[in-house]
Design a protein around this motif. Sequence first.
Motif, PDB file in Angstrom:
ATOM      1  N   ALA A 126       0.747  -1.223  -0.106  1.00  0.00           N
ATOM      2  CA  ALA A 126      -0.121   0.027  -0.173  1.00  0.00           C
ATOM      3  C   ALA A 126       0.957   1.114   0.129  1.00  0.00           C
ATOM      4  CB  ALA A 126      -0.958  -0.068   1.093  1.00  0.00           C
ATOM      5  N   ILE A 127       1.912   1.369   0.537  1.00  0.00           N
ATOM      6  CA  ILE A 127       2.891   2.502   0.871  1.00  0.00           C
ATOM      7  C   ILE A 127       3.559   2.596  -0.366  1.00  0.00           C
ATOM      8  CG2 ILE A 127       4.867   3.434   1.946  1.00  0.00           C
ATOM      9  CD1 ILE A 127       3.962   2.192   4.584  1.00  0.00           C
ATOM     10  N   LEU A 128       4.051   1.545  -1.062  1.00  0.00           N
ATOM     11  CA  LEU A 128       4.580   1.552  -2.204  1.00  0.00           C
ATOM     12  C   LEU A 128       3.953   2.157  -3.457  1.00  0.00           C
ATOM     13  CD1 LEU A 128       7.045  -1.557  -2.096  1.00  0.00           C
ATOM     14  CD2 LEU A 128       7.851   0.911  -1.765  1.00  0.00           C
ATOM     15  N   ARG A 129       2.546   1.862  -3.295  1.00  0.00           N
ATOM     16  CA  ARG A 129       1.664   2.018  -4.272  1.00  0.00           C
ATOM     17  C   ARG A 129       1.491   3.596  -4.385  1.00  0.00           C
ATOM     18  NH1 ARG A 129      -1.296  -2.612  -3.353  1.00  0.00           N
ATOM     19  NH2 ARG A 129      -2.646  -1.492  -1.769  1.00  0.00           N
ATOM     20  N   ARG A 130       1.380   4.169  -2.927  1.00  0.00           N
ATOM     21  CA  ARG A 130       1.238   5.801  -2.974  1.00  0.00           C
ATOM     22  C   ARG A 130       2.496   6.213  -3.391  1.00  0.00           C
ATOM     23  NH1 ARG A 130      -1.102   4.166   2.353  1.00  0.00           N
ATOM     24  NH2 ARG A 130       0.870   4.908   3.412  1.00  0.00           N
ATOM     25  N   VAL A 131       3.768   5.846  -3.231  1.00  0.00           N
ATOM     26  CA  VAL A 131       4.822   6.591  -3.609  1.00  0.00           C
ATOM     27  C   VAL A 131       5.060   6.484  -5.382  1.00  0.00           C
ATOM     28  CG1 VAL A 131       7.355   6.215  -3.683  1.00  0.00           C
ATOM     29  CG2 VAL A 131       6.211   6.078  -1.895  1.00  0.00           C
ATOM     30  N   GLU A 132       4.606   5.095  -5.838  1.00  0.00           N
ATOM     31  CA  GLU A 132       4.527   4.855  -7.362  1.00  0.00           C
ATOM     32  C   GLU A 132       3.802   5.860  -8.011  1.00  0.00           C
ATOM     33  OE1 GLU A 132       6.110   3.351 -10.703  1.00  0.00           O
ATOM     34  OE2 GLU A 132       6.880   3.229  -8.732  1.00  0.00           O
ATOM     35  N   LEU A 133       2.558   6.095  -7.231  1.00  0.00           N
ATOM     36  CA  LEU A 133       1.414   6.915  -7.928  1.00  0.00           C
ATOM     37  C   LEU A 133       2.145   8.349  -8.329  1.00  0.00           C
ATOM     38  CD1 LEU A 133      -1.450   7.311  -8.970  1.00  0.00           C
ATOM     39  CD2 LEU A 133      -1.905   8.091  -6.512  1.00  0.00           C
ATOM     40  N   LEU A 134       2.747   8.839  -7.187  1.00  0.00           N
ATOM     41  CA  LEU A 134       3.600  10.339  -7.201  1.00  0.00           C
ATOM     42  C   LEU A 134       4.487  10.241  -8.371  1.00  0.00           C
ATOM     43  CD1 LEU A 134       3.374  11.150  -3.565  1.00  0.00           C
ATOM     44  CD2 LEU A 134       1.629  11.939  -5.380  1.00  0.00           C
ATOM     45  N   ARG A 135       5.158   8.924  -8.663  1.00  0.00           N
ATOM     46  CA  ARG A 135       6.363   8.996  -9.484  1.00  0.00           C
ATOM     47  C   ARG A 135       6.095   8.576 -10.996  1.00  0.00           C
ATOM     48  NH1 ARG A 135      10.610   5.515  -5.855  1.00  0.00           N
ATOM     49  NH2 ARG A 135      10.935   7.069  -4.141  1.00  0.00           N
ATOM     50  N   ALA A 136       4.564   8.446 -11.044  1.00  0.00           N
ATOM     51  CA  ALA A 136       3.998   8.088 -12.376  1.00  0.00           C
ATOM     52  C   ALA A 136       4.375   9.286 -13.436  1.00  0.00           C
ATOM     53  CB  ALA A 136       2.633   7.881 -12.319  1.00  0.00           C
ATOM     54  N   PRO A 137       4.287   8.631 -14.644  1.00  0.00           N
ATOM     55  CA  PRO A 137       4.249   9.860 -15.892  1.00  0.00           C
ATOM     56  C   PRO A 137       3.255  10.898 -15.651  1.00  0.00           C
ATOM     57  CG  PRO A 137       4.605   7.512 -16.825  1.00  0.00           C
ATOM     58  CD  PRO A 137       3.977   7.482 -15.242  1.00  0.00           C
ATOM     59  N   HIS A 138       3.786  12.023 -16.191  1.00  0.00           N
ATOM     60  CA  HIS A 138       2.691  13.160 -16.161  1.00  0.00           C
ATOM     61  C   HIS A 138       1.558  12.841 -16.665  1.00  0.00           C
ATOM     62  CE1 HIS A 138       6.223  16.557 -15.794  1.00  0.00           C
ATOM     63  NE2 HIS A 138       6.378  15.471 -14.861  1.00  0.00           N
ATOM     64  N   SER A 139       1.380  12.153 -17.720  1.00  0.00           N
ATOM     65  CA  SER A 139       0.082  11.764 -18.453  1.00  0.00           C
ATOM     66  C   SER A 139      -0.921  11.130 -17.571  1.00  0.00           C
ATOM     67  CB  SER A 139       0.250  11.311 -19.781  1.00  0.00           C
ATOM     68  OG  SER A 139       1.069   9.920 -19.582  1.00  0.00           O
ATOM     69  N   ALA A 140      -0.192  10.356 -16.386  1.00  0.00           N
ATOM     70  CA  ALA A 140      -1.100   9.456 -15.786  1.00  0.00           C
ATOM     71  C   ALA A 140      -1.559  10.073 -14.520  1.00  0.00           C
ATOM     72  CB  ALA A 140      -0.053   8.221 -15.269  1.00  0.00           C
ATOM     73  N   ARG A 141      -1.015  11.297 -14.324  1.00  0.00           N
ATOM     74  CA  ARG A 141      -1.447  12.021 -12.862  1.00  0.00           C
ATOM     75  C   ARG A 141      -2.404  13.053 -13.189  1.00  0.00           C
ATOM     76  NH1 ARG A 141       4.866  13.702 -11.704  1.00  0.00           N
ATOM     77  NH2 ARG A 141       5.734  11.697 -11.545  1.00  0.00           N
ATOM     78  N   GLY A 142      -3.240  13.493 -12.141  1.00  0.00           N
ATOM     79  CA  GLY A 142      -4.113  14.398 -12.120  1.00  0.00           C
ATOM     80  C   GLY A 142      -3.765  16.014 -12.552  1.00  0.00           C
ATOM     81  N   SER A 143      -4.499  16.918 -13.003  1.00  0.00           N
ATOM     82  CA  SER A 143      -4.039  18.218 -13.015  1.00  0.00           C
ATOM     83  C   SER A 143      -3.547  18.947 -11.933  1.00  0.00           C
ATOM     84  CB  SER A 143      -5.156  18.831 -13.825  1.00  0.00           C
ATOM     85  OG  SER A 143      -6.418  18.873 -13.044  1.00  0.00           O
ATOM     86  N   VAL A 144      -2.868  20.145 -11.957  1.00  0.00           N
ATOM     87  CA  VAL A 144      -2.566  20.759 -10.994  1.00  0.00           C
ATOM     88  C   VAL A 144      -3.959  21.537 -10.111  1.00  0.00           C
ATOM     89  CG1 VAL A 144      -1.475  23.208 -10.305  1.00  0.00           C
ATOM     90  CG2 VAL A 144      -0.443  21.403 -12.099  1.00  0.00           C
ATOM     91  N   ILE A 145      -4.038  21.448  -9.150  1.00  0.00           N
ATOM     92  CA  ILE A 145      -5.066  21.802  -8.251  1.00  0.00           C
ATOM     93  C   ILE A 145      -4.532  23.098  -7.420  1.00  0.00           C
ATOM     94  CG2 ILE A 145      -6.758  21.235  -6.642  1.00  0.00           C
ATOM     95  CD1 ILE A 145      -5.523  18.425  -6.677  1.00  0.00           C
ATOM     96  N   GLU A 146      -5.390  24.217  -7.543  1.00  0.00           N
ATOM     97  CA  GLU A 146      -5.295  25.506  -6.771  1.00  0.00           C
ATOM     98  C   GLU A 146      -6.606  25.650  -5.962  1.00  0.00           C
ATOM     99  OE1 GLU A 146      -3.612  30.018  -7.241  1.00  0.00           O
ATOM    100  OE2 GLU A 146      -3.939  28.788  -9.115  1.00  0.00           O
TER     101      GLU A 146
END
Length: 231
Positions: A114-134
């Motif tokens: 579970a912890i490694l999944r959280r870290v991997e999610l943050l290291r995913a390619p830009h296209s796989a991540r959500g947009s910037v949030i303000e």
Amino acid sequence: MPAILMIDDDTGLCELVAEYLALDGYQFSAAHDGRQGLALAQSGDFDLILLDIMLPGIDGLTVLRTLRTEHYCPVLMLTARGDDVDRIVGLELGADDYLAKPFNPRELVARIKAILRRVELLRAPHSARGSVIERNGLLLNPHNRQLSCHGNAINLTATEFQLLECLMRRAGEVISKDELSRDVLGKRLQMYDRSLDMHISNIRKKIAPFASDEKIQTLRGSGYLFLAADQ
């Protein structure tokens, strides 16, 4: 495969954990005192650290405190059952999760994944991540795992970052503790488990010096709410 470092003076337990992690293909190393463990952890060669609190040489909390001043590596604390104070202090110092001894090795492996999944999610390619949030003075950028408040950079652990991202993406909506625990921490909310509350508290403390108002509201019995600017 991910490399795991276990810092624990119980050699028998280390051998047992090594056997279970080998079944899932993890690389495993062990240190049996705080000084040796800290030196290995500082090498940057590991993807996750299993850290016992009671250690000869340097205690686990001192090891964790030192690591958090240098660089981020996920830490899963191993504590004696009932040592609530040590767990709370560890979470305040930036541990990602804790597991009480004695534990089921399968539960340990599940927590590690579970912890490694959280870290991997943050290291995913830009296209796989959500947009910037303000939202409400905060700018959260999943592309580089950066958070800022009115231009001031704020460092978060992977767990803190993902919790805040979940709350900010659903600003103005109450999210239950159980949902946050399952979706972010990767575990069902257990009675007397303070880990989620402590992570939220850490986020608040890190934001507070740069904000004039509270961003995250606790709704007793319901969950947490990230306040939209107009709330």
